[in-house]
Design a protein around this motif. Structure first.
Motif, mmCIF file in Angstrom:
data_model
loop_
_atom_site.group_PDB
_atom_site.id
_atom_site.type_symbol
_atom_site.label_atom_id
_atom_site.label_comp_id
_atom_site.label_asym_id
_atom_site.label_seq_id
_atom_site.Cartn_x
_atom_site.Cartn_y
_atom_site.Cartn_z
ATOM 1 N N TYR B 251 -5.213 -7.356 -0.676
ATOM 2 C CA TYR B 251 -3.805 -7.286 -1.097
ATOM 3 C C TYR B 251 -3.020 -6.583 0.000
ATOM 4 N N GLY B 252 -1.842 -7.145 0.328
ATOM 5 C CA GLY B 252 -1.001 -6.504 1.339
ATOM 6 C C GLY B 252 -0.899 -7.305 2.622
ATOM 7 N N LYS B 253 -1.727 -8.355 2.709
ATOM 8 C CA LYS B 253 -1.731 -9.158 3.922
ATOM 9 C C LYS B 253 -0.550 -10.129 3.921
ATOM 10 N N LYS B 254 -0.285 -10.703 2.753
ATOM 11 C CA LYS B 254 0.811 -11.671 2.662
ATOM 12 C C LYS B 254 1.961 -11.131 1.836
ATOM 13 N N GLU B 255 1.678 -10.170 0.990
ATOM 14 C CA GLU B 255 2.684 -9.673 0.064
ATOM 15 C C GLU B 255 3.905 -9.175 0.816
ATOM 16 N N ASN B 256 5.069 -9.503 0.302
ATOM 17 C CA ASN B 256 6.349 -9.138 0.918
ATOM 18 C C ASN B 256 6.374 -9.471 2.412
ATOM 19 N N GLY B 257 5.738 -10.580 2.775
ATOM 20 C CA GLY B 257 5.766 -11.022 4.173
ATOM 21 C C GLY B 257 4.773 -10.289 5.059
ATOM 22 N N GLY B 258 3.817 -9.607 4.460
ATOM 23 C CA GLY B 258 2.817 -8.879 5.252
ATOM 24 C C GLY B 258 3.145 -7.398 5.312
ATOM 25 N N THR B 259 2.094 -6.583 5.292
ATOM 26 C CA THR B 259 2.312 -5.132 5.331
ATOM 27 C C THR B 259 1.301 -4.489 6.269
ATOM 28 N N ALA B 260 1.472 -3.194 6.467
ATOM 29 C CA ALA B 260 0.523 -2.454 7.295
ATOM 30 C C ALA B 260 -0.480 -1.722 6.414
ATOM 31 N N THR B 261 -0.579 -2.155 5.144
ATOM 32 C CA THR B 261 -1.546 -1.551 4.220
ATOM 33 C C THR B 261 -2.365 -2.665 3.585
ATOM 34 N N LEU B 262 -3.648 -2.651 3.817
ATOM 35 C CA LEU B 262 -4.492 -3.677 3.204
ATOM 36 C C LEU B 262 -5.406 -3.034 2.175
ATOM 37 N N TYR B 263 -5.309 -3.517 0.940
ATOM 38 C CA TYR B 263 -6.252 -3.099 -0.088
ATOM 39 C C TYR B 263 -7.401 -4.101 -0.076
ATOM 40 N N VAL B 264 -8.600 -3.586 -0.138
ATOM 41 C CA VAL B 264 -9.759 -4.462 -0.288
ATOM 42 C C VAL B 264 -10.388 -4.102 -1.626
ATOM 43 N N SER B 265 -10.639 -5.120 -2.440
ATOM 44 C CA SER B 265 -11.129 -4.828 -3.786
ATOM 45 C C SER B 265 -12.195 -5.832 -4.219
ATOM 46 N N PRO B 266 -13.228 -5.335 -4.937
ATOM 47 C CA PRO B 266 -14.223 -6.252 -5.485
ATOM 48 C C PRO B 266 -13.674 -6.983 -6.720
ATOM 49 N N VAL B 267 -12.574 -6.476 -7.267
ATOM 50 C CA VAL B 267 -11.963 -7.068 -8.461
ATOM 51 C C VAL B 267 -10.648 -7.727 -8.036
#
Lengths: 275, 336
Positions: B251-267
Motif C-alpha cells: 500500500y502506498g505505491k499507487k495510492e494518491n499517485g504514489g507515496t514515499a511510504t510503502l506498507y507491506v502486509s501479509p493481509v
C-alpha cells in the motif's frame, strides 16, 4: 487598421474588433482568475460562500484550480497575443512617454476642478501609465503562475526558495491586480472619462468627445496619415511633447468654447438613444 | 541538505535497511555498491508482518519517541484562543497532549489495531499511521502560502512559522492527515478572527534529524525494525521482494499517485481497510486516487498557453501587415 473618423455618424473608431476581443478576453478571464484565486484560500467554506446558490463548488479547491487553469489559458494566450500582435505592428501608443507622470498630475487635478486638462492623444497620460502598471502586474502574475503550475504538474519538490518567490509574487501581485482593477473601473466614475466607456464595447466614441478631448489624436487621423494612427512614431512623440509643453493649448481652448463636458455626455446619450 | 550529510544519511539508512532485511529473515542483502549515486529521494517501508504494536508498552515505541521528539514543537498557545468568525470552530489539543490513539497536533503517529479474518484465519495486525509523504502532495503544492513543501528527499514538511491553519492541506489530503492547533502561529499577528485559525501539524519525517544525518525517531525506536528508511529505489525494490516472499500486499505505491511510504502486509489492505472507520485523526486505507490528476490536462494547457499566444500574435500581425501592404499596392484607401 480600423481607427478612422465616421463623419456621417459623428463617431470615431477608437478600437478595432481585435482590440475589443483582447480586452474582454483578458478582463473576463481575469475576473474568473480573481474569483477562483480567492477560492484557493480556505475562505469559501468558512464564510458560507458554499451555501450560496450556484457556488457550492467554491469550497472544492481542486475544482477551483481546474477553473483557474482554464481561465489562465485564455488569459495567458490573450496577453502574449497582445504583446506580439501590437509589438510587431509597431503600435506603441499605450506605452508611457516622458512627461506622463507630470501630465497625469495635472489631469488628476483638473478632475477636481483645478486647472484645465491639456489636449490629449488617443490615450491620456495616466492611461499610458496605468497600462504599463497593469501590464507589469499581469506579466508577474503569469510568470509566477507558470512556475506554480509547473511545480504542481512536474516538480512538487522544486527548490523551496523558487516556490516561495513564485507564491509570494503571485499573492502580492494578486492584491495589486485587484487594486488596479478597482482603479481601472473607478476611472469611469469620473465624468470626463465616461464618454470613453462605450468605446470598449462598440469600438467607437463620439466625434464631439474626441474633438474636444483628444484633439491630437484627431489631428493625426485627419492628417490622413497611413493607417490613421501614428502614435509611437517619432513624429507622434514630437507632437506629444508639444502638447505637454502647452503648444497645442489653443486648440483645446477653442474646442472648449464649443463643447463643454456636459454637452459631450449629452451627445453621447443622444447617440446611444439614436442607436 | 549538504552532500556529506546526505551520503552519511544514506549509509546509515542503508544499514537500517540491511538490518531490517536480516531481521525479517528474508535472507535478502543489498550490496553497498547498489545504492544509486546521487539519488537523494528517500522512502520508508512499514512492514506489517513485523509490527506487533509493542504489547509490552503502554504506548508503542514509535509513538512515544515521536511525542518526545516533538514535545516542544508547538509554541505556547494564546489565551484565550481567538474565536474565528463566522464559523466559530476552535481546535485546541493543548490540554489533551497525551492522546496517542489518533493523529493530533501533538501526535503525528498512532498504531491502529486490526482484527482481521482472512482465509478462515483470525489475525491481529498493527498498522502504524502517519503522513504518507506523497510523491505529488496536493497538501503542499496548493498551499496558498507555500507553508507546506515537499523537499528533494521526499519529506513533506509544514513550516509552522508560515502556516495560517486554514486546513486546506487537510481538505485535499485523501487521508486528512494534518491536524490543526488553534491559538498559535502567524495568524495571531494579522487578523486572528477573520483569517486563519492556527497551524497545521503532521509528521515531517523528522526532517531536522535527517538533515543532521540521523534516522527518523519512529524508525530508530522500533524494537522490531518494522520500519525502514533508505534510498527510494531500494526501498521500493525491497517492498516488492518482501511482499512477494510473504505473498502479501503493498500500500502506498499507487495510492494518491504514489507515496514515499510503502506498507507491506501479509493481509490485504481491503481487509485492513474494513477494520478502519474513517474518523477525525484516524485515516482509513482505501485505494485513494490522486484528485489533482483531474487538473493535469488543463495544467499542461496552461504551460502551453504562451505558445498559443505567440503563434496567434505572430500570425495575426503578419497577416494584417501583409494585407495592409496589399492594399497600398492596390492603391486602396487604408480604412480597414
Amino acid at each position: 487598421m480600423s481607427e478612422r473618423i465616421l463623419a456621417e455618424k459623428n463617431l470615431v473608431v477608437r478600437h478595432s474588433l481585435i482590440e475589443i476581443i483582447e480586452h474582454w478576453a483578458i478582463a473576463l478571464s481575469g475576473l474568473v482568475l480573481l474569483v477562483t484565486g480567492l477560492f484557493e484560500l480556505p475562505l469559501a467554506n468558512r464564510y458560507y460562500i458554499t451555501s450560496l446558490p450556484g457556488l457550492g463548488w467554491s469550497g472544492d479547491f481542486i475544482k477551483s484550480l481546474y477553473i483557474h487553469y482554464a481561465a489562465s489559458v485564455v488569459f495567458i494566450t490573450a496577453a502574449v497575443f497582445h504583446l506580439l500582435y501590437h509589438g510587431i505592428r509597431g503600435e506603441r501608443g499605450m506605452l508611457p512617454k516622458r512627461g506622463d507622470i507630470r501630465a497625469s498630475i495635472l489631469v488628476i487635478k483638473s478632475f477636481f476642478g483645478k486647472g484645465e486638462e491639456p489636449p490629449f492623444e488617443k490615450y491620456l497620460p495616466e492611461q499610458r501609465l496605468a497600462y504599463a502598471g497593469m501590464a507589469f502586474i499581469i506579466a508577474m502574475l503569469i510568470l509566477s503562475g507558470l512556475v506554480k503550475t509547473y511545480k504542481n504538474l512536474y516538480a512538487p519538490d522544486m527548490p523551496l526558495t523558487l516556490v516561495l518567490w513564485a507564491t509570494w509574487i503571485h499573492n502580492i501581485f494578486f492584491v495589486l491586480f485587484i487594486l488596479a482593477l478597482i482603479a481601472h473601473i473607478g476611472a469611469l466614475v469620473l465624468k470626463p472619462n465616461r464618454p470613453m466607456f462605450r468605446g470598449i464595447f462598440t469600438g467607437t466614441v463620439s466625434l464631439a468627445y474626441a474633438r474636444h478631448r483628444h484633439p491630437l489624436w484627431l489631428a493625426e487621423l485627419e492628417s490622413g496619415c497611413e493607417g490613421g494612427r501614428k502614435e509611437g512614431s517619432p513624429a507622434a512623440y514630437g507632437a506629444a511633447e508639444a502638447g505637454d509643453t502647452g503648444a497645442a493649448t489653443t486648440t483645446h481652448e477653442d474646442a472648449q468654447e464649443t463643447f463643454a463636458a456636459g454637452d459631450v455626455i449629452r451627445d453621447g446619450t443622444k447617440e446611444k438613444n439614436g442607436a | 541538505m549538504s552532500k556529506e550529510r546526505l551520503s552519511g544519511l544514506s549509509r546509515r539508512s542503508f544499514l537500517k535497511v540491511a538490518t531490517g532485511v536480516a531481521a525479517a529473515g528474508a535472507g535478502i542483502t543489498i550490496p553497498g555498491g547498489a545504492r544509486a549515486a546521487g539519488d537523494k529521494r528517500l522512502a520508508t517501508l512499514i512492514d506489517l508482518s513485523l509490527c506487533d504494536g509493542c504489547p509490552d508498552r503502554e504506548v508503542p515505541a514509535c509513538v512515544s519517541v515521536c511525542k518526545e521528539i516533538n514535545r516542544d514543537k508547538i509554541p505556547r498557545i494564546a489565551e484565550p484562543i481567538p474565536v474565528p468568525w463566522p464559523r466559530k470552530k476552535v481546535e485546541d489539543w493543548s490540554k489533551k497532549r497525551e492522546v496517542f490513539d489518533r493523529l493530533t497536533p501533538y501526535n503525528f503517529i498512532y498504531v491502529h489495531r486490526a482484527e482481521v479474518e482472512e482465509g478462515g484465519r483470525k489475525k491481529t495486525v498493527f498498522v502504524p499511521r502517519r503522513c504518507m509523504h506523497c510523491d505529488h502532495p496536493a497538501c503542499a503544492t496548493i498551499c496558498p502560502f507555500s507553508a507546506n513543501h515537499k523537499y528533494e528527499n521526499g519529506a513533506v514538511v509544514i513550516d509552522q512559522e508560515l502556516c495560517f491553519g486554514g486546513a486546506k492541506c487537510k481538505a485535499v489530503c485523501p487521508w486528512e492527515i494534518p491536524q490543526r492547533q488553534s491559538g498559535v502561529g502567524i495568524y495571531l499577528h494579522i487578523l486572528p478572527n477573520l483569517a486563519g485559525n492556527g497551524v497545521m501539524y503532521k509528521c515531517d519525517l523528522c526532517q531536522e534529524r535527517l538533515t543532521a544525518g540521523k534516522l527518523p525517531g519512529c524508525i530508530e525506536a522500533c524494537p522490531r525494525q518494522a520500519m525502514l528508511i533508505g534510498p527510494r529505489k531500494q526501498i521500493y525494490a525491497l517492498a516488492e521482494e518482501r511482499a512477494k516472499a510473504m505473498q502479501g500486499y503493498i500500500y502506498g505505491k499507487k495510492e494518491n499517485g504514489g507515496t514515499a511510504t510503502l506498507y507491506v502486509s501479509p493481509v490485504s489492505f481491503a481487509a485492513l481497510n474494513g477494520t478502519m472507520k474513517r474518523q477525525p485523526g484516524r485515516p482509513d486505507m482505501k485505494a485513494e486516487e490522486r484528485r489533482m490528476a483531474e487538473t493535469d490536462k488543463m495544467g499542461k494547457a496552461v504551460l502551453q498557453a504562451p505558445l498559443y499566444g505567440i503563434a496567434a500574435g505572430v500570425a495575426g500581425a503578419f497577416l494584417s501587415l501583409s494585407r495592409r501592404k496589399d492594399r497600398r499596392k492596390g492603391g486602396a484607401t487604408d480604412h480597414e
